[in-house]
Design an enzyme around this catalytic site. Structure first.
Site, mmCIF file in Angstrom:
data_model
loop_
_atom_site.group_PDB
_atom_site.id
_atom_site.type_symbol
_atom_site.label_atom_id
_atom_site.label_comp_id
_atom_site.label_asym_id
_atom_site.label_seq_id
_atom_site.Cartn_x
_atom_site.Cartn_y
_atom_site.Cartn_z
ATOM 1 N N TYR A 71 0.846 -1.197 0.000
ATOM 2 C CA TYR A 71 0.000 0.000 0.000
ATOM 3 C C TYR A 71 0.876 1.240 0.000
ATOM 4 C CZ TYR A 71 -5.024 -0.734 0.309
ATOM 5 O OH TYR A 71 -6.337 -0.972 0.022
ATOM 6 N N GLU A 73 -0.386 4.960 -0.255
ATOM 7 C CA GLU A 73 -1.151 6.207 -0.366
ATOM 8 C C GLU A 73 -0.215 7.413 -0.284
ATOM 9 O OE1 GLU A 73 -4.342 6.420 2.379
ATOM 10 O OE2 GLU A 73 -5.566 4.948 1.319
ATOM 11 N N ASP A 217 -8.088 14.222 -24.374
ATOM 12 C CA ASP A 217 -8.199 12.801 -24.048
ATOM 13 C C ASP A 217 -7.578 12.016 -25.191
ATOM 14 O OD1 ASP A 217 -8.922 10.189 -23.520
ATOM 15 O OD2 ASP A 217 -10.941 10.694 -22.839
ATOM 16 N N THR A 243 -5.300 6.594 -21.204
ATOM 17 C CA THR A 243 -5.078 5.250 -20.691
ATOM 18 C C THR A 243 -3.666 4.839 -21.088
ATOM 19 O OG1 THR A 243 -6.050 4.338 -22.719
ATOM 20 C CG2 THR A 243 -7.509 4.556 -20.807
ATOM 21 N N LYS A 246 -4.229 0.238 -24.992
ATOM 22 C CA LYS A 246 -4.533 0.641 -26.377
ATOM 23 C C LYS A 246 -3.230 0.757 -27.194
ATOM 24 C CE LYS A 246 -8.890 2.904 -25.131
ATOM 25 N NZ LYS A 246 -8.821 3.164 -23.678
ATOM 26 N N ARG A 252 -3.439 -2.064 -18.119
ATOM 27 C CA ARG A 252 -4.686 -1.311 -17.983
ATOM 28 C C ARG A 252 -4.561 -0.329 -16.832
ATOM 29 N NH1 ARG A 252 -8.859 -2.355 -21.038
ATOM 30 N NH2 ARG A 252 -8.692 -4.133 -22.437
#
Length: 437
Positions: A71, A73, A217, A243, A246, A252
């Protein structure tokens, strides 16, 4: 020419083959079998969905590392958990590579996916109820550009621009008129079914005129931009959302990039604004993909994607197909099947049975419903990653044509024949990242 990500020559295997995914196979044979079935499907089908691709074995390995166990954060050097010595270096590596590949002043590699990345732009630069201007979904835009069924259309006042009926190109007169009238806080450019070069300079000029934040985008075309096969939005956009899969051939995930003056707002919107700990294994895989994107061979790949798409479009036009905007400048071809008297959904499912994977899609001014539209959307990233070149595009167009004709006639036998032909060709072009026999 060889493309980045093309598998190395296959090393002869011993007669007793190791079990693929041995730990998974032992712990959960049912799930392991499904993974194996998907590997086989991706290996022997012609994947033409423009938002899909093959990642390299290195990217695939990075997503399955022990980085999943941690983790983290916060941001590098400013975490809420201890034990970040390695994680900080991983994230910093990804950030610096993103800045270098795209030539941006700031990069955030933590967004979980494209939609959350876009939502972060809203959180950074708008308040609920503010006006946002984006491309209408039926015209090629994305749900998160203010479309009504999306949270972005429910929480903000979405206004949409479209394309010209005669050319299917973005109507910049409409964009400018709407911007002057509605005074949006944010203007989105880019989309999911835009087959032509996006004029970022024109959007930037309009955004500056109305004092709006321009968000580009580039989810679909990030790899083309990285490889120099599409103009960059960097000189014109305040924020760039993308992203990392693609055309970029990463895992992803997503990234937000911006000018340095917007860095604090962007970072605060991602964390703590929208999400908690980043997915460190994904961050690592993004770093790997960006390293690959910086290689000279990636430029060859990006330009080959465009060359293949143009060759495929020309071959389809020669067979009498109606293409939205008349062709393509990028990786994507949008086919209007109205003249073929075959709905897009029927054609897509028939193509799938023939081993050719596409998606049914609305076309501009489509009289049919979105779940049963008039068109199909195809693209060339995946087949380019496998090494297919322009010389194979007439055959791909032939298979599409034969499949559409078979769908019109209900000829399942013809689809079965095509399926065999497709599998035979795919066997000659092993896919990056997939196990080999």
């Amino acid at each position: 020419m060889p493309q980045s990500g093309t598998p190395q020559p296959v090393t002869p295997q011993p007669l007793s083959q190791p079990v693929p995914h041995p730990a998974l196979s032992a712990a959960d044979p049912e799930l392991a079998a499904l993974v194996g079935a998907e590997e086989q499907l991706q290996s022997d089908t012609l994947r033409l969905i423009p938002s899909e691709n093959y990642v390299s074995a290195a990217v695939l390995e990075a997503t399955g590392t022990v980085l999943q166990n941690k983790y983290s954060e916060g941001y590098a050097g400013r975490r809420y958990y201890e034990g970040q010595q390695n994680i900080d270096r991983v994230e910093t590596l990804a950030v610096e590579r993103a800045k270098a590949v795209f030539g941006v002043e700031h990069a955030n590699v933590q967004p979980y996916s494209g939609s959350p990345a876009n939502l972060a732009a809203y959180l950074a630069f708008a308040e609920p109820g503010d006006t946002v201007l984006g491309m209408a979904l039926p015209m090629g835009g994305h749900l998160t550009h203010g479309w009504g069924v999306s949270a972005t259309g429910k929480w903000f006042r979405g206004v949409q621009y479209g394309v010209r009926p005669d050319t299917a190109l973005i109507d910049f007169d409409e964009v400018r008129d709407l911007a002057r009238k509605e005074r949006p806080k944010i203007i989105f450019c880019g989309g999911t079914a835009v087959p032509r070069t996006i004029d970022f300079a024109a959007f930037g000029e309009i955004a500056r005129e109305v004092d709006a934040v321009l968000v580009a985008d580039i989810a679909h075309i990030a790899g083309l931009i990285a490889g120099g096969a599409h103009p960059s939005p960097v000189p014109h956009a305040d924020v760039i959302s993308t992203t990392t899969h693609k055309t970029l051939r990463g895992p992803r995930g997503a990234m937000l990039m911006s000018r340095a003056s917007h860095a604090k707002a962007v970072d605060k919107a991602v964390f703590p604004g929208l999400q908690g700990g980043p997915h460190n294994h994904t961050t690592a895989a993004i770093a790997v993909a960006l390293r690959e994107a910086a290689a000279p061979s990636f430029r060859d790949y990006a330009h080959a994607v465009v060359a293949n798409a143009k060759a495929l479009a020309e071959a389809l036009l020669a067979r009498g197909y109606d293409l939205v905007s008349g062709g393509t400048d990028n990786h994507l071809v949008l086919i209007d099947l109205t003249s073929k008297d075959v709905p897009g959904k029927v054609a897509a499912k028939a193509l799938d049975r023939a081993g050719i994977v596409v998606n049914y899609n609305t076309v501009p001014f489509d009289p049919r419903k979105p779940f049963d539209p008039s068109g199909i959307r195809i693209g060339t990233p995946s087949l380019t990653s496998r090494g297919l070149g322009t010389d194979r595009m007439p055959l791909v167009a032939e298979w599409i044509d034969r499949s559409v004709q078979a769908a019109a006639k209900g000829d399942e036998e013809a689809l079965t024949v095509i399926r065999t032909e497709v599998a035979e060709l795919m066997a000659a072009y092993p896919a990056p990242g997939l196990p080999t026999a």
